[in-house]
Design an enzyme around this catalytic site. Structure first.
Site, PDB file in Angstrom:
ATOM      1  N   LYS A 175      43.208  34.362  43.507  1.00  0.00           N
ATOM      2  CA  LYS A 175      43.278  34.637  42.546  1.00  0.00           C
ATOM      3  C   LYS A 175      44.678  34.415  42.006  1.00  0.00           C
ATOM      4  CE  LYS A 175      42.512  38.900  44.378  1.00  0.00           C
ATOM      5  NZ  LYS A 175      42.957  40.091  44.159  1.00  0.00           N
ATOM      6  N   THR A 207      46.712  46.295  33.633  1.00  0.00           N
ATOM      7  CA  THR A 207      45.932  45.169  34.199  1.00  0.00           C
ATOM      8  C   THR A 207      46.345  45.953  35.371  1.00  0.00           C
ATOM      9  OG1 THR A 207      48.152  43.755  35.089  1.00  0.00           O
ATOM     10  CG2 THR A 207      46.639  43.303  33.002  1.00  0.00           C
ATOM     11  N   GLY A 209      44.447  47.236  38.563  1.00  0.00           N
ATOM     12  CA  GLY A 209      42.853  48.146  38.891  1.00  0.00           C
ATOM     13  C   GLY A 209      42.523  46.690  38.942  1.00  0.00           C
ATOM     14  N   THR A 210      42.816  45.613  38.537  1.00  0.00           N
ATOM     15  CA  THR A 210      42.300  44.032  38.339  1.00  0.00           C
ATOM     16  C   THR A 210      41.531  44.020  39.721  1.00  0.00           C
ATOM     17  OG1 THR A 210      44.316  42.873  37.823  1.00  0.00           O
ATOM     18  CG2 THR A 210      42.994  43.740  36.676  1.00  0.00           C
ATOM     19  N   GLY A 211      42.602  43.778  40.944  1.00  0.00           N
ATOM     20  CA  GLY A 211      42.263  43.111  42.044  1.00  0.00           C
ATOM     21  C   GLY A 211      41.092  44.776  43.194  1.00  0.00           C
ATOM     22  N   CYS A 212      41.403  45.266  42.207  1.00  0.00           N
ATOM     23  CA  CYS A 212      40.218  46.605  43.456  1.00  0.00           C
ATOM     24  C   CYS A 212      39.275  45.991  42.715  1.00  0.00           C
ATOM     25  CB  CYS A 212      40.257  47.686  42.705  1.00  0.00           C
ATOM     26  SG  CYS A 212      41.945  48.869  43.863  1.00  0.00           S
TER      27      CYS A 212
END
Length: 257
Positions: A175, A207, A209-212
């Site tokens: 990412k 932003t 929690g974007t990865g989860c």
């Protein structure tokens, strides 16, 4: 009614509800999947940072996985925060006889900069867990830790992806949100091909929690039978929409919607 795809989430709990298990459950449910959980750690945190991390004992994590899967067999497994080498080995042991593809989001550092995983865990993750995964989804700082490579541009992202493939991952999605640019370039690599997903960067501090959310969205699309490329494309679109419509909660890095 069509049966929902079943996804086992193995990750830490976020008391503020923006990331971790909470974000995973919300995402999987909103996309029509059925979420099961094995909690690896309990964090006390909010949008301004992490106050504490309380690790769950490896044996208890193992029991959560085995007892759940004995009754409801998962189609996919999504793994997030793993706080110790013993936990990683215990999870690998638990999943040994469970025939489900593994999606690994190697959570290492929180948005506020707090370290969530120790050095021995990183070593075990690289040597043992990555080899068992169908897809690994690191951001740039995580990819740098996993590959010992400084990533400054798209070419460096490709190099890092190839290193992770050599370490045994079947597919890698790096990412690119941490790069300073007008557009975000996320790079999907497999043994014989790569794909760049480009999207406009949304200027916001919210932003969390974007990865989860992304890894859970991709897992859900995969579990519905969509190909990997399409699942990544749809997952990225889903997260962009979640960022764009963020709730503006909290005094720090607020959660996506």
């Amino acid at each position: 009614m069509k049966p929902r795809s079943k996804i086992l989430i193995i990750a830490g709990s976020d008391s503020s509800g923006g990331a971790g298990i909470q974000a995973d459950i919300k995402t999987i449910t909103s996309l029509g999947g059925y979420a099961m959980t094995a909690i690896t750690a309990i964090t006390s945190q909010n949008t301004t940072g992490v106050k504490s991390v309380f690790p769950i004992k490896p044996k208890e994590i193992e029991r959560q996985i085995l007892f759940t899967c004995k009754d409801i067999k998962p189609d996919f497994v999504k793994i997030g925060m793993l706080h110790s080498s013993k936990v990683i080995m215990s999870i690998l042991k638990s999943l040994k006889n469970i025939k489900a593809k593994i999606i690994l989001d190697p959570v290492m550092v929180s948005k506020s900069g707090a370290k969530l995983i120790d050095d021995k865990s990183i070593y075990t993750l690289k040597k043992k867990l990555i080899t068992k995964t169908f897809l690994v989804t690191p951001n740039i700082p995580e990819a740098e830790v996993l590959t010992n490579l400084k990533i400054k541009n798209l070419n460096d992202m490709k190099k890092a992806g190839k290193i992770l493939l050599k370490k045994g991952a079947r597919n890698v999605l790096i990412k690119g949100g941490h790069r300073k640019s007008k557009f975000i370039e996320d790079l999907l690599l497999s043994k014989n091909e790569f794909k760049i997903f480009q999207s406009k960067k949304i200027r916001t501090k919210n932003t969390h929690g974007t990865g989860c959310t992304l890894s859970s969205a991709i897992t859900t699309f995969l579990s519905c039978g969509k190909p990997l490329k399409k699942s990544c494309e749809l997952g990225i679109k889903y997260v962009n929409q979640a960022i764009r419509s963020n709730l503006n909660y909290g005094k720090g890095n607020g959660p996506v919607n």
